[in-house]
Design a protein around this motif. Structure first.
Motif, PDB file in Angstrom:
ATOM      1  N   LEU A  70      14.998  12.913   2.633  1.00 51.60           N
ATOM      2  CA  LEU A  70      15.434  11.517   2.565  1.00 51.60           C
ATOM      3  C   LEU A  70      16.700  11.289   3.374  1.00 51.60           C
ATOM      4  O   LEU A  70      16.863  10.242   4.010  1.00 51.60           O
ATOM      5  CB  LEU A  70      15.633  11.107   1.105  1.00 51.60           C
ATOM      6  CG  LEU A  70      14.339  10.996   0.292  1.00 51.60           C
ATOM      7  CD1 LEU A  70      14.653  10.795  -1.184  1.00 51.60           C
ATOM      8  CD2 LEU A  70      13.455   9.871   0.810  1.00 51.60           C
ATOM      9  N   ALA A  71      17.593  12.259   3.373  1.00 50.47           N
ATOM     10  CA  ALA A  71      18.832  12.124   4.145  1.00 50.47           C
ATOM     11  C   ALA A  71      18.581  12.341   5.636  1.00 50.47           C
ATOM     12  O   ALA A  71      19.046  11.554   6.471  1.00 50.47           O
ATOM     13  CB  ALA A  71      19.880  13.105   3.640  1.00 50.47           C
ATOM     14  N   ALA A  72      17.841  13.390   5.983  1.00 56.78           N
ATOM     15  CA  ALA A  72      17.697  13.783   7.385  1.00 56.78           C
ATOM     16  C   ALA A  72      16.656  12.967   8.129  1.00 56.78           C
ATOM     17  O   ALA A  72      16.834  12.634   9.307  1.00 56.78           O
ATOM     18  CB  ALA A  72      17.341  15.267   7.467  1.00 56.78           C
ATOM     19  N   GLU A  73      15.555  12.612   7.455  1.00 61.12           N
ATOM     20  CA  GLU A  73      14.447  11.962   8.149  1.00 61.12           C
ATOM     21  C   GLU A  73      14.312  10.485   7.815  1.00 61.12           C
ATOM     22  O   GLU A  73      13.689   9.741   8.580  1.00 61.12           O
ATOM     23  CB  GLU A  73      13.134  12.695   7.853  1.00 61.12           C
ATOM     24  CG  GLU A  73      13.142  14.149   8.321  1.00 61.12           C
ATOM     25  CD  GLU A  73      11.775  14.787   8.268  1.00 61.12           C
ATOM     26  OE1 GLU A  73      10.772  14.085   8.563  1.00 61.12           O
ATOM     27  OE2 GLU A  73      11.701  15.975   7.923  1.00 61.12           O
ATOM     28  N   PRO A 189      15.414  -3.184  -0.922  1.00 60.86           N
ATOM     29  CA  PRO A 189      14.258  -2.711  -0.144  1.00 60.86           C
ATOM     30  C   PRO A 189      14.703  -1.596   0.801  1.00 60.86           C
ATOM     31  O   PRO A 189      15.815  -1.620   1.331  1.00 60.86           O
ATOM     32  CB  PRO A 189      13.818  -3.963   0.620  1.00 60.86           C
ATOM     33  CG  PRO A 189      14.307  -5.105  -0.208  1.00 60.86           C
ATOM     34  CD  PRO A 189      15.608  -4.647  -0.810  1.00 60.86           C
ATOM     35  N   GLY A 190      13.804  -0.615   0.974  1.00 61.68           N
ATOM     36  CA  GLY A 190      14.177   0.556   1.754  1.00 61.68           C
ATOM     37  C   GLY A 190      14.686   1.685   0.881  1.00 61.68           C
ATOM     38  O   GLY A 190      14.975   2.777   1.377  1.00 61.68           O
ATOM     39  N   SER A 191      14.806   1.418  -0.442  1.00 57.50           N
ATOM     40  CA  SER A 191      15.179   2.470  -1.385  1.00 57.50           C
ATOM     41  C   SER A 191      13.966   3.364  -1.672  1.00 57.50           C
ATOM     42  O   SER A 191      12.828   3.013  -1.373  1.00 57.50           O
ATOM     43  CB  SER A 191      15.702   1.860  -2.691  1.00 57.50           C
ATOM     44  OG  SER A 191      16.924   1.177  -2.477  1.00 57.50           O
ATOM     45  N   PHE A 192      14.238   4.516  -2.272  1.00 53.50           N
ATOM     46  CA  PHE A 192      13.182   5.481  -2.562  1.00 53.50           C
ATOM     47  C   PHE A 192      13.238   5.915  -4.016  1.00 53.50           C
ATOM     48  O   PHE A 192      14.303   5.896  -4.646  1.00 53.50           O
ATOM     49  CB  PHE A 192      13.324   6.719  -1.673  1.00 53.50           C
ATOM     50  CG  PHE A 192      13.000   6.476  -0.223  1.00 53.50           C
ATOM     51  CD1 PHE A 192      11.719   6.699   0.266  1.00 53.50           C
ATOM     52  CD2 PHE A 192      13.984   6.011   0.638  1.00 53.50           C
ATOM     53  CE1 PHE A 192      11.438   6.466   1.603  1.00 53.50           C
ATOM     54  CE2 PHE A 192      13.702   5.782   1.975  1.00 53.50           C
ATOM     55  CZ  PHE A 192      12.420   6.014   2.462  1.00 53.50           C
ATOM     56  N   GLU A 237       5.309   2.377  -2.235  1.00 54.61           N
ATOM     57  CA  GLU A 237       4.477   3.033  -1.226  1.00 54.61           C
ATOM     58  C   GLU A 237       4.659   4.550  -1.308  1.00 54.61           C
ATOM     59  O   GLU A 237       5.678   5.097  -0.902  1.00 54.61           O
ATOM     60  CB  GLU A 237       4.872   2.545   0.171  1.00 54.61           C
ATOM     61  CG  GLU A 237       4.084   3.181   1.301  1.00 54.61           C
ATOM     62  CD  GLU A 237       4.628   2.799   2.657  1.00 54.61           C
ATOM     63  OE1 GLU A 237       4.347   3.539   3.632  1.00 54.61           O
ATOM     64  OE2 GLU A 237       5.342   1.774   2.755  1.00 54.61           O
ATOM     65  N   LEU A 238       3.641   5.213  -1.851  1.00 54.72           N
ATOM     66  CA  LEU A 238       3.711   6.670  -1.984  1.00 54.72           C
ATOM     67  C   LEU A 238       3.699   7.321  -0.606  1.00 54.72           C
ATOM     68  O   LEU A 238       2.874   7.001   0.247  1.00 54.72           O
ATOM     69  CB  LEU A 238       2.519   7.176  -2.791  1.00 54.72           C
ATOM     70  CG  LEU A 238       2.737   7.606  -4.234  1.00 54.72           C
ATOM     71  CD1 LEU A 238       1.422   7.995  -4.874  1.00 54.72           C
ATOM     72  CD2 LEU A 238       3.737   8.742  -4.347  1.00 54.72           C
ATOM     73  N   LEU A 239       4.619   8.237  -0.400  1.00 55.14           N
ATOM     74  CA  LEU A 239       4.653   8.974   0.855  1.00 55.14           C
ATOM     75  C   LEU A 239       3.712  10.169   0.782  1.00 55.14           C
ATOM     76  O   LEU A 239       3.449  10.712  -0.289  1.00 55.14           O
ATOM     77  CB  LEU A 239       6.076   9.456   1.145  1.00 55.14           C
ATOM     78  CG  LEU A 239       7.191   8.406   1.133  1.00 55.14           C
ATOM     79  CD1 LEU A 239       8.509   9.054   1.564  1.00 55.14           C
ATOM     80  CD2 LEU A 239       6.853   7.228   2.033  1.00 55.14           C
ATOM     81  N   GLU A 240       3.229  10.598   1.942  1.00 53.57           N
ATOM     82  CA  GLU A 240       2.407  11.802   1.995  1.00 53.57           C
ATOM     83  C   GLU A 240       3.245  13.006   1.578  1.00 53.57           C
ATOM     84  O   GLU A 240       4.432  13.064   1.901  1.00 53.57           O
ATOM     85  CB  GLU A 240       1.856  11.994   3.418  1.00 53.57           C
ATOM     86  CG  GLU A 240       0.815  10.959   3.815  1.00 53.57           C
ATOM     87  CD  GLU A 240      -0.445  11.045   2.975  1.00 53.57           C
ATOM     88  OE1 GLU A 240      -0.755  12.170   2.482  1.00 53.57           O
ATOM     89  OE2 GLU A 240      -1.101  10.013   2.777  1.00 53.57           O
ATOM     90  N   LEU A 271       8.446   4.762  -1.394  1.00 56.71           N
ATOM     91  CA  LEU A 271       9.331   3.797  -0.765  1.00 56.71           C
ATOM     92  C   LEU A 271       9.197   2.442  -1.428  1.00 56.71           C
ATOM     93  O   LEU A 271       8.081   1.973  -1.729  1.00 56.71           O
ATOM     94  CB  LEU A 271       8.974   3.675   0.719  1.00 56.71           C
ATOM     95  CG  LEU A 271       9.596   2.524   1.517  1.00 56.71           C
ATOM     96  CD1 LEU A 271      11.105   2.719   1.652  1.00 56.71           C
ATOM     97  CD2 LEU A 271       8.925   2.414   2.893  1.00 56.71           C
ATOM     98  N   LYS A 272      10.329   1.779  -1.666  1.00 54.00           N
ATOM     99  CA  LYS A 272      10.335   0.398  -2.134  1.00 54.00           C
ATOM    100  C   LYS A 272      10.428  -0.517  -0.913  1.00 54.00           C
ATOM    101  O   LYS A 272      11.427  -0.511  -0.204  1.00 54.00           O
ATOM    102  CB  LYS A 272      11.522   0.141  -3.073  1.00 54.00           C
ATOM    103  CG  LYS A 272      11.616  -1.302  -3.555  1.00 54.00           C
ATOM    104  CD  LYS A 272      12.795  -1.514  -4.485  1.00 54.00           C
ATOM    105  CE  LYS A 272      12.900  -2.962  -4.932  1.00 54.00           C
ATOM    106  NZ  LYS A 272      14.034  -3.185  -5.884  1.00 54.00           N
ATOM    107  N   ASN A 273       9.366  -1.275  -0.665  1.00 54.28           N
ATOM    108  CA  ASN A 273       9.346  -2.168   0.495  1.00 54.28           C
ATOM    109  C   ASN A 273      10.038  -3.501   0.186  1.00 54.28           C
ATOM    110  O   ASN A 273      10.233  -3.864  -0.961  1.00 54.28           O
ATOM    111  CB  ASN A 273       7.910  -2.419   0.928  1.00 54.28           C
ATOM    112  CG  ASN A 273       7.292  -1.176   1.559  1.00 54.28           C
ATOM    113  OD1 ASN A 273       7.869  -0.576   2.462  1.00 54.28           O
ATOM    114  ND2 ASN A 273       6.122  -0.787   1.090  1.00 54.28           N
TER     115      ASN A 273
END
Length: 273
Positions: A70-73, A189-192, A237-240, A271-273
């Motif tokens: 989450l920090a790096a990518e 938005p943009g939070s995880f 939005e679930l990430l892979e 991800l929270k859109n």
């Protein structure tokens, strides 16, 4: 009071004769901040489910990988870690501040022993910040309204909410999902959302017996099937790769070396859109 200033073990009832989840977890990870009651509970669980130490370590490594990702990518610079447990290096702030020293981290737990050790968690880089709040997961509004939280984190900017190995201590399914929603609702938005929790799916009889042992010792716990874990991410939005055993989430070589039968934790990031 959010940090350990002027606070020592003698100023509170640590209730060391009763096992606490944070201290049992510390023992399973090889830590030293635990008491006889915690060790007895952990050893009985290990007797029932011998893989529990491996599963606990796999879960801790999941936290490290998700925080770094989450920090790096994803460029997240603010983290809210609820149910943080006792300091076990690398702590979350060490992981993310290695990516960017300006990262800010708020730790939250309800164990007085964690409060006593808060200074260890508060060792931030000069550019960043780490804070500790003594609060209960089941009371999200108390946490979200705390001045310490707003001092450290800007809710107008993305935040990663980390609920690592803590939701299984809320037995009521509606309450557990409500807690996740209430904590995520004020985040930009943009939070995880990153979470992990115990599952029955890997070894139903052993896990059920281990959870029963925890419950008998006053550590209320609940193991969930995958479908119920997935529901925690409803609306996000679930990430892979989705909700998977924690050692399958973006695994490194160490994670790939773990046999599936040794892990009883699901994890995922959304991800929270």
């Amino acid at each position: 009071m959010s940090d350990t200033e002027d606070l020592g073990p003698s100023s509170m009832d640590l209730n060391t004769n009763v096992p606490h989840s944070a201290r049992v977890y510390d023992y399973l990870l090889g830590g030293k901040d635990n008491f006889a009651a915690d060790r007895a509970a952990a050893e009985e669980v290990v007797r029932i489910a011998p893989y529990m130490r491996t599963s606990s370590r796999a879960n801790r490594d999941f936290m490290v990988r998700t925080a770094h990702y989450l920090a790096a990518e994803r460029g997240v610079r603010q983290f809210l870690d609820v149910g943080t447990g006792l300091p076990t290096s690398p702590n979350l702030h060490e992981v993310v501040q290695a990516v960017d020293p300006a990262c800010r981290v708020v730790y939250v737990d309800n164990d007085p022993i964690v409060l006593v050790h808060a200074r260890a968690l508060l060792t931030s880089t000069p550019q960043g910040m780490s804070r500790y709040i003594h609060a209960d997961l089941s009371e999200p509004e108390t946490l979200l309204d705390s001045p310490e939280l707003h001092e450290a984190l800007d809710l107008e900017r993305p935040i990663a909410l980390c609920l690592i190995a803590v939701l299984h201590f809320i037995n009521d399914e509606d309450l557990a999902r409500s807690v996740v929603r209430r904590l995520m609702e004020p985040l930009a938005p943009g939070s995880f959302l990153a979470l992990s929790t115990i599952t029955l799916d890997s070894a139903p009889k052993q896990v059920a017996a281990a959870v029963s042992e925890y419950n008998s010792r006053g550590i209320n716990s609940k193991a969930r099937p995958k479908a119920d874990v997935v529901k925690f991410f409803d609306g996000f939005e679930l990430l892979e790769p989705g909700v998977v055993p924690v050692h399958h989430w973006r695994p490194d070589d160490a994670a790939r070396s773990i046999d599936d039968s040794q892990v009883s934790m699901y994890g995922g990031v959304a991800l929270k859109n």
